[in-house]
Design a protein around this motif. Structure first.
Motif, mmCIF file in Angstrom:
data_model
loop_
_atom_site.group_PDB
_atom_site.id
_atom_site.type_symbol
_atom_site.label_atom_id
_atom_site.label_comp_id
_atom_site.label_asym_id
_atom_site.label_seq_id
_atom_site.Cartn_x
_atom_site.Cartn_y
_atom_site.Cartn_z
ATOM 1 N N CYS A 387 0.828 -1.220 0.000
ATOM 2 C CA CYS A 387 0.000 0.000 0.000
ATOM 3 C C CYS A 387 0.855 1.259 0.000
ATOM 4 O O CYS A 387 0.593 2.195 -0.768
ATOM 5 C CB CYS A 387 -0.927 -0.015 1.221
ATOM 6 N N GLY A 388 1.867 1.297 0.845
ATOM 7 C CA GLY A 388 2.725 2.482 0.898
ATOM 8 C C GLY A 388 3.457 2.720 -0.405
ATOM 9 O O GLY A 388 3.551 3.864 -0.878
ATOM 10 N N GLY A 389 3.983 1.642 -1.005
ATOM 11 C CA GLY A 389 4.698 1.797 -2.274
ATOM 12 C C GLY A 389 3.803 2.313 -3.379
ATOM 13 O O GLY A 389 4.200 3.182 -4.174
ATOM 14 N N ALA A 390 2.570 1.811 -3.441
ATOM 15 C CA ALA A 390 1.623 2.271 -4.464
ATOM 16 C C ALA A 390 1.276 3.746 -4.276
ATOM 17 O O ALA A 390 1.184 4.509 -5.254
ATOM 18 C CB ALA A 390 0.355 1.420 -4.416
ATOM 19 N N LEU A 391 1.120 4.177 -3.029
ATOM 20 C CA LEU A 391 0.767 5.581 -2.759
ATOM 21 C C LEU A 391 1.918 6.525 -3.087
ATOM 22 O O LEU A 391 1.711 7.619 -3.622
ATOM 23 C CB LEU A 391 0.348 5.730 -1.296
ATOM 24 N N ILE A 392 3.133 6.115 -2.784
ATOM 25 C CA ILE A 392 4.298 6.944 -3.138
ATOM 26 C C ILE A 392 4.414 7.059 -4.660
ATOM 27 O O ILE A 392 4.712 8.131 -5.198
ATOM 28 C CB ILE A 392 5.582 6.355 -2.526
#
Length: 410
Positions: A387-392
């Motif tokens: 999730c964090g990687g996709a948002l960044i």
């Protein structure tokens, strides 16, 4: 024009402080719920997808109705609308232990999510109208509001450990009562009522209280302004780190053995760091263009919560990371308010804040919900990276797109 402005009476200090109090208490209530609710869901032995759903559903009605709430404030008056939702918030928050089952938690989340968010929209609208969109003065409001989010999680976490769910949720209701007391001090600040101060307003009709598609169409037309569209997208991305931290960040900490008081302290550290970040907003805006400040610190905020599983569960390292997330979040809040208030006319400030809140609540609904399913399919730790990687990646895409637009050059 300038002479008229100079002749306008100064805003009484009592009204400024009352507005600060509304922001302080409403933000505090929101963060207290965000700590207590995951702990309550864990105690009720909900699955990961159910935890994500009950946390996310609190953002569903604000996502659908935030624009309507903003329009109502423009039409009926900010104080009047905020007062009604503050009453609902004060009544509903203590009721969670009365409904210890999935349907009951979902129903209360729908009510408290909409009520708390609308009160926060009202607080923002009040301070924007009083300060005319000046970033430095809005930053002071952000600091006071952040003080509520600093103290709220610590208080409710400690009460949870010492006394359990009933007193913890009751203490959240006390925050709602504080909002009601602060609103009693404020007069109506709606721009239309100021222009027609001597006119008698007809009674509110049911038709005015029902969402109107024309209001939504008119509000979404503000997205034709590039700066407004940019703010809505960045608001969604900005709040995504909060969606992670107030859901499976808390679940992760509980899973590795942290108590409610320690969890509340870590969340409080993040929110307290936001106070320092808000104070730095004016400094950064003087040296860099506001949209680049927003993009840079939103990326940093997401990154600081994404790396949580890499920190080994050490309190001091977790505290440093959550401090960094909170600092970035706090700094971007007044920058966001300032860009948006300068981009639209004062007569639609409530609607514009409702539009921004729609993006905010979209993240609050979708991020925990989707992360819950990611936890079930890929595990708790991997869900942070996914999730964090996709948002960044989404934030960096916005940065590349912004570089191509004439409105953001110079």
């Amino acid at each position: 024009m300038s002479s008229a402005n100079s002749a306008a009476p100064a805003v009484p200090a009592s009204q400024i402080w009352a507005t600060y109090a509304v922001g302080f208490a409403s933000n505090g209530v929101g963060m207290m719920l965000k700590v207590a609710l995951p702990l309550w869901a864990i105690q009720l032995k909900f699955s990961a997808s159910e935890i994500g759903l009950v946390i996310g559903v609190g953002g569903l009605l604000p996502f659908l109705l935030a624009i309507h709430g903003g329009v109502l404030m423009d039409k009926l008056g900010t104080r009047r609308v905020t007062l009604a939702y503050a009453l609902a918030m004060a009544v509903a928050c203590p009721l969670y232990p009365l409904m210890p089952f999935l349907a009951g938690v979902l129903a209360l989340q729908l009510i408290t999510g909409l009520a708390q968010t609308t009160v926060w929209v009202g607080a923002q609208s009040l301070i924007v109208r009083l300060t005319k969109g000046r970033t430095t003065e809005i930053a002071r409001f952000s600091v006071i509001a952040r003080a509520g989010t600093l103290l709220g999680p610590i208080i409710v976490g400690a009460i949870w450990d010492v006394a359990g769910a009933w007193p913890a949720f009751a203490s959240i209701g006390v925050g709602g009562i504080l909002v009601l007391l602060a609103l009693r001090i404020l007069p109506e600040t709606n721009a239309r009522t100021e222009m027609n101060a001597t006119a008698t307003r007809p009674p509110v009709t049911l038709r005015e209280l029902i969402p109107n598609w024309r209001d939504y169409a008119g509000t979404f037309s503000l997205m034709a302004i590039p700066m407004v569209a940019f703010i809505i997208v960045m608001t969604l991305l900005r709040n995504s780190s909060t969606g992670i931290q107030t859901s499976f960040y808390i679940v992760y900490l509980e899973d590795i053995g942290y108590l409610g008081s320690a969890i509340g302290l870590l969340v409080g550290i993040s929110e307290g760091a936001g106070m320092a970040g808000a104070l730095m907003a004016g400094w950064w805006e003087k040296r860099f263009r506001p949209h680049w400040v927003l993009i840079g610190f939103v990326t940093a905020s997401i990154a600081c919560v994404t790396i949580t599983p890499l920190l080994g569960g050490l309190f001091i390292v977790l505290a440093l990371a959550t401090f960094g997330r909170g600092f970035a979040q706090g700094l971007t809040q007044p920058v966001t308010f300032g860009i948006l208030s300068r981009a639209v006319d004062e007569s639609v400030q409530g609607a514009s804040i409702g539009l921004r809140t729609t993006g905010n609540r979209a993240a609050a609904f979708f991020v925990p919900t989707m992360m819950g399913y990611a936890v079930e399919h890929f595990g708790l730790i991997n869900s942070f990276y996914i999730c964090g990687g996709a948002l960044i990646a989404c934030t960096l895409f916005v940065a590349l797109f912004v570089r191509r637009l004439q409105e953001f050059r110079g």
